[in-house]
Design an enzyme around this catalytic site. Structure first.
Site, PDB file in Angstrom:
ATOM      1  N   HIS A 132       0.837  -1.339   0.029  1.00  0.00           N
ATOM      2  CA  HIS A 132       0.089  -0.150  -0.018  1.00  0.00           C
ATOM      3  C   HIS A 132       0.974   1.399   0.105  1.00  0.00           C
ATOM      4  O   HIS A 132       0.312   2.542   0.264  1.00  0.00           O
ATOM      5  CB  HIS A 132      -0.872   0.108   1.259  1.00  0.00           C
ATOM      6  CG  HIS A 132      -1.995  -1.218   1.037  1.00  0.00           C
ATOM      7  ND1 HIS A 132      -2.996  -1.265   0.223  1.00  0.00           N
ATOM      8  CD2 HIS A 132      -1.861  -2.200   2.034  1.00  0.00           C
ATOM      9  CE1 HIS A 132      -3.486  -2.454   0.549  1.00  0.00           C
ATOM     10  NE2 HIS A 132      -2.992  -3.009   1.600  1.00  0.00           N
TER      11      HIS A 132
ATOM     12  N   ARG B 289      -3.414  17.888   1.777  1.00  0.00           N
ATOM     13  CA  ARG B 289      -1.918  18.376   2.058  1.00  0.00           C
ATOM     14  C   ARG B 289      -1.481  18.304   0.599  1.00  0.00           C
ATOM     15  O   ARG B 289      -2.123  17.748  -0.482  1.00  0.00           O
ATOM     16  CB  ARG B 289      -1.206  17.793   2.933  1.00  0.00           C
ATOM     17  CG  ARG B 289      -1.364  16.073   2.852  1.00  0.00           C
ATOM     18  CD  ARG B 289      -0.198  15.434   3.573  1.00  0.00           C
ATOM     19  NE  ARG B 289      -0.445  13.920   3.479  1.00  0.00           N
ATOM     20  CZ  ARG B 289      -0.054  13.234   2.512  1.00  0.00           C
ATOM     21  NH1 ARG B 289       0.486  13.613   1.434  1.00  0.00           N
ATOM     22  NH2 ARG B 289      -0.434  11.785   2.511  1.00  0.00           N
TER      23      ARG B 289
END
Length: 629
Positions: free
Chosen positions: A235, A297
């Site tokens: 991941h 972000r």
């Protein structure tokens, strides 16, 4: 425009922000821990403030220290970079309450997207397609199991507060659901102090597509097109590219439009990324792409978007934080060519991607690619932070050109003695399926054995290495004590021993005439009378044997060194014991992971310096194996 900026981060992203701030005439303030006292970002900033011990929880994660540093230095604003406190709504609010400018989205926007279940409900209401699943408040094992049956196996159990691959479990059938649920909840509670989970339908041919969005305080929101981040290991993204291969204009308009709606739904300001999961079994289609989550972000992979759009996203962040509108309208943005980014890490793929730490005695990038890094030759890779060395970014007119440029850069680069994934990245980029864009998030896992295999040192490469030694070392013949033989009507043959990454190898070669072209790239080594040879991105150190007949102190010579500071949690051998190649010798706990150290060849435990519970330092000699006679 802002006049001064504190960067609440370190390493590559801190250097990246400093570069743009300097171009805009903004004074920069760095913060640093004990481990980073001599770091590159500290020396590049106009001013630097020490904020505590090396562990991040005692320095970079302590918001009060960072705000105090901003006040102390007169900084007007704080840029959080990515990671650490970048998506912490409470910290963002504390910055604002302190009278400082937060270079990021509103705290309420961060909160709205912070929990995956709440974010998906919000996206449903905004008309953004979401993955089929269960978001209910009933967390009983019985209800969750029933919902998994309704969704249909395989399913994904996902912590609502998760991230970075933690708190996620794929379940293939009902028999494995209960154990997977317990494990997932336990990990989620330990990592995020929140064991609430959601369920999602597992996508069989998943591709990770994300869209860069940007908003301002004047109600404007634009997208800067998509990125494909499907090449992942556990991941974690490995290689990213923009645009996404196989994305037609109709699908692009649908996905990017959904991303803009998502950003508007939370009144988003600044840089953000909307992440989607796509079922790529029949190519990219608008009706098979679903919202996953939003990262509130700047993303690690933002350079590929910058390369295809010509936009400096950090500059946009600073302008929007200063109250300016987004510099360009949607119709003024377009895609130019193809960009690709590889994450160069200090890790050893041949040893299960074990992190590698130490001093970068050699760090050499030789091509024309963009290099975003927070280290330089002589810097230390510490065990306290993410082991990224650099982001290597290429840009070409086509996808194939971008791939070829990136492969060339990786294969011409050199890092030593810290182990890296350079060769692994090059192998991945050369993979036929990847080059044909036949990709999904499971590609690396399926091919990991072949991708991590080190190349054999060919006879030609060894011959080149020997000739290099002969020409570059006037006393080579005396040191190596070659055995010179001859055969009638033949070329004289010489037999030599060389240490290749510390392992002694014996071979024969025929001297080549002076001026012979070498097809392998050589570099001087930090070791005396040694050279580096680069083969397909794998760096090998070739040196003369030591006077005692051995190679260097490495696994190849039987000396098992601690790869990093850690704790010995198990010792599986005793002094004098016979061992076989690959047999586990001991287990070391370091960087929150367990690492098994194994015998490099058949032999006997000649020296054992490890005991259970002992704390050891990097490069401590733990075990020495003598080869069996």
């Amino acid at each position: 425009m802002l006049k001064s900026l504190l960067i609440a981060n370190r390493g590559e992203i801190a250097c990246r922000i400093i570069r743009t701030a300097r171009a805009l005439g903004i004074r920069t303030v760095a913060v640093y821990s004990d481990a980073d006292a001599k770091a590159l970002h500290v020396r590049q900033a106009d001013e630097a403030v020490h904020i505590g011990p090396s562990p991040a929880r005692e320095s970079y994660l302590v918001g009060e220290k960072i705000i105090a540093a901003a006040k102390q230095t007169g900084a007007e604003a704080i840029h959080p970079g990515y990671g650490f406190l970048s998506e912490n709504a409470e910290f963002a609010q504390a910055v604002i309450d302190a009278g400082l400018i937060w270079v990021g989205p509103k705290p309420d926007s961060i909160r709205a997207m912070g929990l995956k279940d709440a974010a998906k409900k919000l996206m449903d209401a905004a008309g953004v397609p979401t993955t089929p699943g269960y978001l209910g408040e009933d967390q009983s094992p019985e209800r969750l199991a029933a919902e998994a049956e309704r969704i249909g196996y395989p399913v994904l159990i996902k912590a609502v507060a998760g991230g970075g691959g933690k708190g996620m479990r794929k379940v293939d059938d009902p028999a494995g659901f209960a154990d997977a649920l317990v494990s997932c909840k336990r990990e989620a509670a330990a990592s995020f102090s929140n064991d609430v989970v959601l369920l999602e339908k597992w996508i069989e041919s998943p591709r990770h597509i994300e869209v860069q969005v940007f908003g301002d305080a004047h109600g404007n929101v634009v997208h800067l097109f998509e990125r494909d981040c499907s090449l992942q290991r556990r991941h974690q993204k490995v290689i990213e590219e923009a645009p996404a291969p196989g994305m037609d204009e109709v699908t692009r308009a649908a996905v990017c439009g959904a991303a803009v709606r998502a950003a508007k739904a939370v009144d988003y300001q600044g840089a953000g990324t909307i992440e989607f999961i796509a079922d790529g079994s029949e190519g990219l289609r608008a009706d098979r792409i679903w919202f996953m989550e939003m990262n509130t972000r700047l993303q690690v992979e933002h350079p590929v978007t910058e390369e295809i759009t010509g936009v400096d996203l950090v500059e946009w962040q600073l302008r929007v934080a200063s109250g300016e509108p987004i510099p360009l309208k949607q119709e003024e943005l377009s895609i130019n060519g193809w960009a690709m980014e590889a994450r160069l890490y200090a890790e050893d793929p041949a040893k299960g991607f074990l992190p590698s730490i130490g001093r970068l005695e050699l760090l050499d990038f030789c091509g024309d690619a963009r290099i975003d890094t927070g280290v330089e030759e002589g810097s230390d890779i510490s065990p306290f932070y993410d082991p990224m060395i650099a982001k290597v970014v290429s840009h070409g007119e086509s996808r194939q050109e971008a791939i070829d440029l990136l492969v060339g850069e990786l294969e011409s680069s050199a890092v030593w003695p810290v182990r890296t994934n350079l060769g692994f990245l090059a192998s991945l980029l050369r993979d036929p399926q990847f080059r044909l864009a036949e990709i999904d998030t499971g590609l690396i896992e399926r091919k990991q054995d072949s991708l991590t295999q080190s190349p054999e040192l060919s006879d030609r490469a060894l011959s080149d290495a020997l000739n290099w030694f002969v020409r570059d070392s006037t006393d080579f013949d005396q040191k190596a004590e070659p055995l010179l033989g001859f055969r009638l009507n033949g070329t004289p043959q010489r037999e030599f021993q060389l240490a290749v990454n510390g392992e002694l190898k014996t071979f024969q070669y025929s001297p080549t005439p002076k001026g012979q072209y070498f097809e392998h790239g050589f570099r001087d080594s930090i070791a005396h009378d040694a050279k580096f040879i680069s083969i397909s991105g794998h760096l090998l150190e070739i040196s003369l044997p030591r006077a005692d007949g051995g190679g260097s102190h490495s696994a190849g010579s039987g000396s098992i060194l601690s790869p990093m500071p850690g704790k010995v949690i198990a010792v599986d051998v005793t002094a004098g014991q016979s061992v076989t190649k690959g047999q586990k010798l001991l287990t070391l706990e370091a960087m929150k992971m367990e690492h098994s150290l194994v015998a490099p060849f058949d032999g006997v435990v000649a020296e054992l310096n490890a005991s259970e519970g002992a704390q050891v330092q990097v490069e401590a000699l733990l075990v020495r194996i003598e080869a069996a006679e």
